[in-house]
Scaffold this motif. Structure first.
Motif, short mmCIF file in Angstrom:
data_model
loop_
_atom_site.label_atom_id
_atom_site.label_comp_id
_atom_site.label_asym_id
_atom_site.label_seq_id
_atom_site.Cartn_x
_atom_site.Cartn_y
_atom_site.Cartn_z
N THR A 109 0.81 -1.27 0.08
CA THR A 109 0.13 0.17 0.19
C THR A 109 0.94 1.32 -0.01
OG1 THR A 109 -0.27 0.36 2.47
CG2 THR A 109 -1.83 -0.99 1.55
N GLY A 110 0.51 2.47 -0.55
CA GLY A 110 1.28 3.71 -0.60
C GLY A 110 0.27 4.83 -0.31
N SER A 144 -5.63 3.10 -7.21
CA SER A 144 -5.46 4.23 -6.34
C SER A 144 -6.64 5.13 -6.41
CB SER A 144 -4.11 4.89 -7.27
OG SER A 144 -4.79 5.38 -8.67
N ALA A 184 3.88 2.26 -2.75
CA ALA A 184 3.11 0.66 -2.72
C ALA A 184 3.88 -0.30 -3.43
CB ALA A 184 1.65 0.95 -3.76
N VAL A 235 -2.65 1.09 -4.14
CA VAL A 235 -2.48 -0.54 -3.72
C VAL A 235 -1.63 -1.15 -5.06
CG1 VAL A 235 -3.59 -2.89 -3.24
CG2 VAL A 235 -4.50 -0.53 -2.19
N CYS A 236 -0.85 -1.99 -4.68
CA CYS A 236 -0.03 -2.57 -5.84
C CYS A 236 -0.10 -4.07 -5.69
CB CYS A 236 1.43 -2.08 -5.67
SG CYS A 236 2.42 -2.90 -6.74
#
Ligand code: MG
Length: 160
Positions: free
Chosen positions: A5-6, A96, A47, A150-151
């Motif tokens: 997550t970022g 995102s 992320a 989120v990645c």
């Protein structure tokens, strides 16, 4: 596979360019930061770094280092996409959410996806949502912009 997550936020200030997702948007203010303050690129970068388990954006690009002053954030993102490849992963999905009261960002989403695809993440594997904060708090007062991302990374090799 790995997930990360970022989160990022930047203040809106006069006399700055508004660059988000690698796209410059006409607005009376811009995002304030050591780099170009591209809040979407920063959240996506974090992320991916999170999914790699390699710390955070500050570990890789410390804002105390003059080298990163006015850095073009989409280029920093590209270097992290390349770092994922070197570690045997590819970016399978990015989702995102940009939270900004103004300016209206939905007309620029396809442009942002096209710009972000130049980092090596296919545009069809990036989702960007834009919303307001319903007038509440610092976002609602137009003082800043926030992004959550989120990645999902997948292994490039056969073994998983
Ligand atoms: Mg940032």
């Amino acid at each position: 596979m790995r997930i990360g997550t970022g989160y990022d936020s930047h203040r809106l200030a006069e006399g700055r360019r508004f660059i988000i997702g690698g796209v410059e948007i006409p607005y009376e203010k811009g995002l304030l930061g050591h780099s170009d303050a591209d809040v979407l690129c920063h959240a996506i970068t974090d992320a991916i770094i999170g999914a790699l388990g390699l710390g955070d954006i500050g570990t890789h690009f410390p804002d105390s280092d003059p080298k990163w002053k006015d850095a073009v954030s989409i280029e920093l993102l590209k270097s992290i996409v390349d770092l994922a490849k070197m570690n045997g992963y590819f970016v399978a999905w990015i989702d995102s959410t940009i939270i900004a009261e103004r300016p209206k960002l939905s007309p620029y989403i396809e442009k942002m996806k096209a710009a972000l695809s130049r980092t090596g993440i296919p545009a069809g594997q990036i989702n960007i949502k834009a919303k307001t904060n319903e007038g509440m708090g610092f976002i609602g007062r137009g003082e800043g912009v926030v992004v959550h991302a989120v990645c999902l990374l997948e292994k490039t090799e056969k073994e998983r």
